[in-house]
Motif scaffolding. Structure first.
Motif, PDB file in Angstrom:
ATOM      1  N   LEU A 198      -0.637   3.065   4.792  1.00  0.00           N
ATOM      2  CA  LEU A 198      -0.054   2.945   3.458  1.00  0.00           C
ATOM      3  C   LEU A 198      -0.189   4.202   2.595  1.00  0.00           C
ATOM      4  CD1 LEU A 198      -1.268  -0.676   2.585  1.00  0.00           C
ATOM      5  CD2 LEU A 198       0.962   0.017   3.477  1.00  0.00           C
ATOM      6  N   TRP A 199      -1.096   5.117   2.940  1.00  0.00           N
ATOM      7  CA  TRP A 199      -1.291   6.351   2.171  1.00  0.00           C
ATOM      8  C   TRP A 199      -1.379   6.079   0.667  1.00  0.00           C
ATOM      9  CZ3 TRP A 199       3.194   9.609   4.728  1.00  0.00           C
ATOM     10  CH2 TRP A 199       2.913   9.789   6.079  1.00  0.00           C
TER      11      TRP A 199
ATOM     12  N   TYR B 198       2.965  -6.649   5.477  1.00  0.00           N
ATOM     13  CA  TYR B 198       3.951  -6.888   4.423  1.00  0.00           C
ATOM     14  C   TYR B 198       4.131  -5.634   3.570  1.00  0.00           C
ATOM     15  CZ  TYR B 198       5.862  -8.510  -0.012  1.00  0.00           C
ATOM     16  OH  TYR B 198       6.615  -8.651  -1.152  1.00  0.00           O
ATOM     17  N   LEU B 199       3.020  -5.039   3.166  1.00  0.00           N
ATOM     18  CA  LEU B 199       3.095  -3.848   2.313  1.00  0.00           C
ATOM     19  C   LEU B 199       3.676  -2.657   3.076  1.00  0.00           C
ATOM     20  CD1 LEU B 199      -0.314  -4.121   0.418  1.00  0.00           C
ATOM     21  CD2 LEU B 199       1.972  -4.479  -0.522  1.00  0.00           C
ATOM     22  N   LEU B 200       3.409  -2.602   4.381  1.00  0.00           N
ATOM     23  CA  LEU B 200       3.952  -1.524   5.198  1.00  0.00           C
ATOM     24  C   LEU B 200       5.478  -1.589   5.193  1.00  0.00           C
ATOM     25  CD1 LEU B 200       3.351   0.796   7.164  1.00  0.00           C
ATOM     26  CD2 LEU B 200       3.278  -0.875   9.008  1.00  0.00           C
ATOM     27  N   VAL B 201       6.007  -2.786   5.192  1.00  0.00           N
ATOM     28  CA  VAL B 201       7.463  -2.986   5.238  1.00  0.00           C
ATOM     29  C   VAL B 201       8.106  -2.838   3.858  1.00  0.00           C
ATOM     30  CG1 VAL B 201       9.268  -4.683   5.704  1.00  0.00           C
ATOM     31  CG2 VAL B 201       7.346  -4.447   7.285  1.00  0.00           C
ATOM     32  N   THR B 202       7.388  -3.261   2.806  1.00  0.00           N
ATOM     33  CA  THR B 202       8.031  -3.385   1.489  1.00  0.00           C
ATOM     34  C   THR B 202       7.711  -2.258   0.513  1.00  0.00           C
ATOM     35  OG1 THR B 202       6.235  -4.761   0.627  1.00  0.00           O
ATOM     36  CG2 THR B 202       8.093  -5.893   1.694  1.00  0.00           C
TER      37      THR B 202
ATOM     38  N   ARG C  69       0.843  -0.752  -5.009  1.00  0.00           N
ATOM     39  CA  ARG C  69       2.042  -0.765  -5.849  1.00  0.00           C
ATOM     40  C   ARG C  69       1.868   0.155  -7.064  1.00  0.00           C
ATOM     41  NH1 ARG C  69       5.745  -3.635  -3.517  1.00  0.00           N
ATOM     42  NH2 ARG C  69       5.220  -5.567  -2.424  1.00  0.00           N
ATOM     43  N   ALA C  70       0.667   0.218  -7.617  1.00  0.00           N
ATOM     44  CA  ALA C  70       0.411   1.129  -8.732  1.00  0.00           C
ATOM     45  C   ALA C  70       0.602   2.574  -8.303  1.00  0.00           C
ATOM     46  CB  ALA C  70      -1.000   0.917  -9.265  1.00  0.00           C
ATOM     47  N   SER C  71       0.143   2.891  -7.099  1.00  0.00           N
ATOM     48  CA  SER C  71       0.300   4.239  -6.568  1.00  0.00           C
ATOM     49  C   SER C  71       1.776   4.569  -6.351  1.00  0.00           C
ATOM     50  CB  SER C  71      -0.471   4.368  -5.246  1.00  0.00           C
ATOM     51  OG  SER C  71      -0.297   5.642  -4.674  1.00  0.00           O
TER      52      SER C  71
END
Length: 244
Positions: free
Chosen positions: A160-161, A239-243, A200-202
């Motif tokens: 996710l970096w 999920y976060l990797l995709v979105t 998401r903040a990043s």
């Protein structure tokens, strides 16, 4: 500099503390918050999810000691998830900054002045406590728990970096407007919520700073983290990797 002084003079901190069966911890955490924020304008918002152990009765006694304007009890009928607990507490926050922290003493209030100082010095939108930089650490965990936490962070860093060293921590200070913005875009409700929030903040470009903390395993009560939360974490990572 003038803007920083103006913001400091008008700053109020709403500290949201979700609880479930924290009767043995809540009085001490409140005492320590009051002790370490003696020269700061703040309120403590306790979001209790229908604890059967009498947590709410203790909070009501604390209101008699510190005042109902300082200690706000905003209960919910049952366990509805950590993410929604913060959203519930946020509705009642009157401060322009919001702190989220655990009630089980794993997040020591002695770090709060460092969070506030870091925010004032840098103008950051978010200040997050981290176990994984010099000066930070973990106390009271066995090797498996340490490996699990470190592995979770390494996985998230790799895929996710996010630009921060500790994604799964839940001791943070937000500008209220930033928290309202970020929280509205999150879908996770459990322990994945913390990771989604910071990622998401990043992605939104918010200024994030870190303060080293030592996380101490709970002294009283039992941990809420289990195998199902680990599975949810892995699903949330995908999920976060995709979105994002």
């Amino acid at each position: 500099m003038e803007n920083q002084q103006k913001e400091k003079s008008s700053a109020k901190y709403s500290i949201i503390v979700p609880t479930y069966n924290e009767r043995l911890n809540i009085a001490l955490i409140v005492y320590l918050i009051v002790k370490h924020l003696s020269d700061v304008d703040f309120e403590i918002i306790v979001v209790d999810d229908g604890s059967p152990d009498g947590t709410q009765d203790i909070v009501k006694q604390l209101q008699q000691v510190y005042g109902e304007d300082r200690i706000l009890l905003r209960p919910r009928p049952k366990k509805l998830g950590l993410g929604t607990a913060y959203m519930h507490g946020l509705k009642y926050a009157s401060g322009n900054f919001v702190v989220i922290m655990d009630a089980d003493l794993s997040h020591h209030p002695k770090y709060l002045p460092s969070f506030i100082k870091k925010q004032m010095e840098t103008g950051a939108s978010i200040v997050t406590g981290t176990r994984y930089v010099k000066g930070g650490g973990v106390h009271g965990w066995n090797l498996m728990r340490k490996l699990t936490s470190r592995g979770a962070n390494v996985l998230a860093q790799t895929f996710l970096w996010p630009g921060v060293s500790d994604l799964t921590g839940s001791f943070r200070l937000y500008r209220k407007s930033v928290l309202e913005d970020v929280i509205s875009s999150c879908v996770s409700k459990g322990y994945v919520f913390q990771m989604e929030m910071i990622v998401r903040a990043s992605r939104k470009g918010y200024h994030i700073e870190e303060v080293p903390i030592t996380f101490v395993d709970r002294v009283y009560g039992s941990s809420k983290l289990g195998g199902s939360e680990i599975v949810e974490y892995l699903k949330g990572l995908l999920y976060l990797l995709v979105t994002t």
